[in-house]
Design a protein around this motif. Structure first.
Motif, PDB file in Angstrom:
ATOM      1  N   ILE A 178      17.855  33.780  28.194  1.00 28.13           N
ATOM      2  CA  ILE A 178      17.544  34.968  27.700  1.00 28.13           C
ATOM      3  C   ILE A 178      17.931  35.943  28.391  1.00 28.13           C
ATOM      4  O   ILE A 178      18.705  37.194  27.151  1.00 28.13           O
ATOM      5  CB  ILE A 178      15.279  35.351  28.181  1.00 28.13           C
ATOM      6  N   THR A 196      11.010  35.749  23.074  1.00 24.19           N
ATOM      7  CA  THR A 196      10.773  34.042  23.143  1.00 24.19           C
ATOM      8  C   THR A 196       9.729  33.692  22.686  1.00 24.19           C
ATOM      9  O   THR A 196       8.872  34.313  21.598  1.00 24.19           O
ATOM     10  CB  THR A 196      10.202  34.333  25.169  1.00 24.19           C
ATOM     11  N   ALA A 205      10.590  37.583  31.027  1.00 19.25           N
ATOM     12  CA  ALA A 205      11.526  38.225  29.179  1.00 19.25           C
ATOM     13  C   ALA A 205      11.605  40.032  28.926  1.00 19.25           C
ATOM     14  O   ALA A 205      12.821  40.294  29.246  1.00 19.25           O
ATOM     15  CB  ALA A 205      11.287  36.870  28.321  1.00 19.25           C
TER      16      ALA A 205
END
Length: 305
Positions: A178, A196, A205
């Protein structure tokens, strides 16, 4: 409302379940009711016909009817981002064009399914989909199922060269994937959306810079997921408590293999959809197991009606 507008970025968008009647048909009344309930609970958008929506199990006519129901029930209150992935680029383009005709606000697109291809062919696949629709496109990276990850170099390339590509959903277990996607895309376009697909990664994230999540668990308990994303965005102290509650229900994904029948059965056990029926085989006794799961995880005051 358009998914490329700054105030329509992806915060918490449920990956919609597709309710099925006991006879195996799509339950459009229940789908419309679920759509309306999720909007009333504060979600920012809706994603029908993704993995949670069992997109592989519906033909083109059923897909069009599902999207028509969701678009009508949403009534323009929130954007609808339609999953349009197919086995081939040609099929995906046809589904993207169909979704555009139905009136969705954007489309969510996997890489070509089954065949593994080099990066140039991946870029070509997405560019052909862009030509098939005038709607914003969100890329969908789920390498555990596609065996075809979307490398950061591809994300950087499309973010730089294709303004119609407005974001990426990363259903990946590794937070570094990510952060790599964020580094690759935000260097080209600061407003590129990165979200996500795993609820247990939402805080990490978002702290890394992601916008939020497209969440299957939001069908089960939308208020909790909406509150978690809002708390992380605002930096409020209740993040830890909300995240603990999310993790307490995360094991719903272990009720079946694949996970969607179990999630659907648990959602039905809480009365949020009418039937636990799935077109994926969840195994004998799944509805009973889901009821036991719901009884163990919720008391009368905790159930979200």
């Amino acid at each position: 409302m358009n998914v490329k507008e700054p105030d329509a970025v992806i915060r918490l968008w449920p990956a919609l379940l597709t309710p099925i009647t006991t006879t195996g048909a799509v339950d459009h009344d229940d789908l419309a009711a679920l759509t309306g309930d999720l909007i009333a609970r504060g979600v920012d958008g809706l994603v029908p016909l993704g993995s949670t929506g069992e997109f592989t199990e519906f033909g083109p006519a059923e897909r069009a009817a599902i999207l028509e129901t969701v678009v009508a029930a949403a009534g323009g209150h929130v954007p609808v981002l339609a999953g349009v992935s197919g086995l081939s680029t040609r099929e995906t383009c046809a589904l993207a064009a169909q979704a555009t005709d139905v009136g969705v606000d954007g489309v969510l697109v996997f890489p070509p399914l089954y065949w593994k291809v080099p990066e140039d062919r991946l870029a070509g696949h997405f560019r052909e989909v862009l030509a098939a629709t005038d709607r914003p496109v969100v890329l969908y990276d789920f390498p555990a199922l596609t065996a075809q990850p979307l490398p950061p170099s591809l994300l950087r390339r499309l973010a730089a060269e294709e303004p119609q590509v407005v974001g990426a959903k990363l259903t990946v277990r590794d937070i570094t994937a990510i952060t790599a996607a964020l580094d690759a895309t935000r260097s080209q376009r600061p407003g590129f959306a990165v979200v996500t697909g795993f609820e247990d990664l939402i805080p990490a994230a978002m702290w890394a810079g992601a916008d939020g999540a497209i969440s299957g668990l939001a069908n089960l308990q939308p208020d909790l997921l909406v509150a978690l994303v809002a708390a992380v965005r605002a930096g409020r102290p209740e993040v830890a408590a909300l995240y603990e509650r999310v993790m307490a229900i995360f094991d719903v994904y272990g009720l079946s293999m694949p996970a969607i029948p179990g999630l659907k059965a648990a959602t039905a056990a809480l009365g949020r959809i009418a039937s636990p029926r799935s077109r994926l085989d969840g195994g004998a006794g799944l509805a009973e197991a889901a009821t036991l799961w719901a009884d163990a995880h919720y008391d009368a005051e905790a159930v979200v009606a």
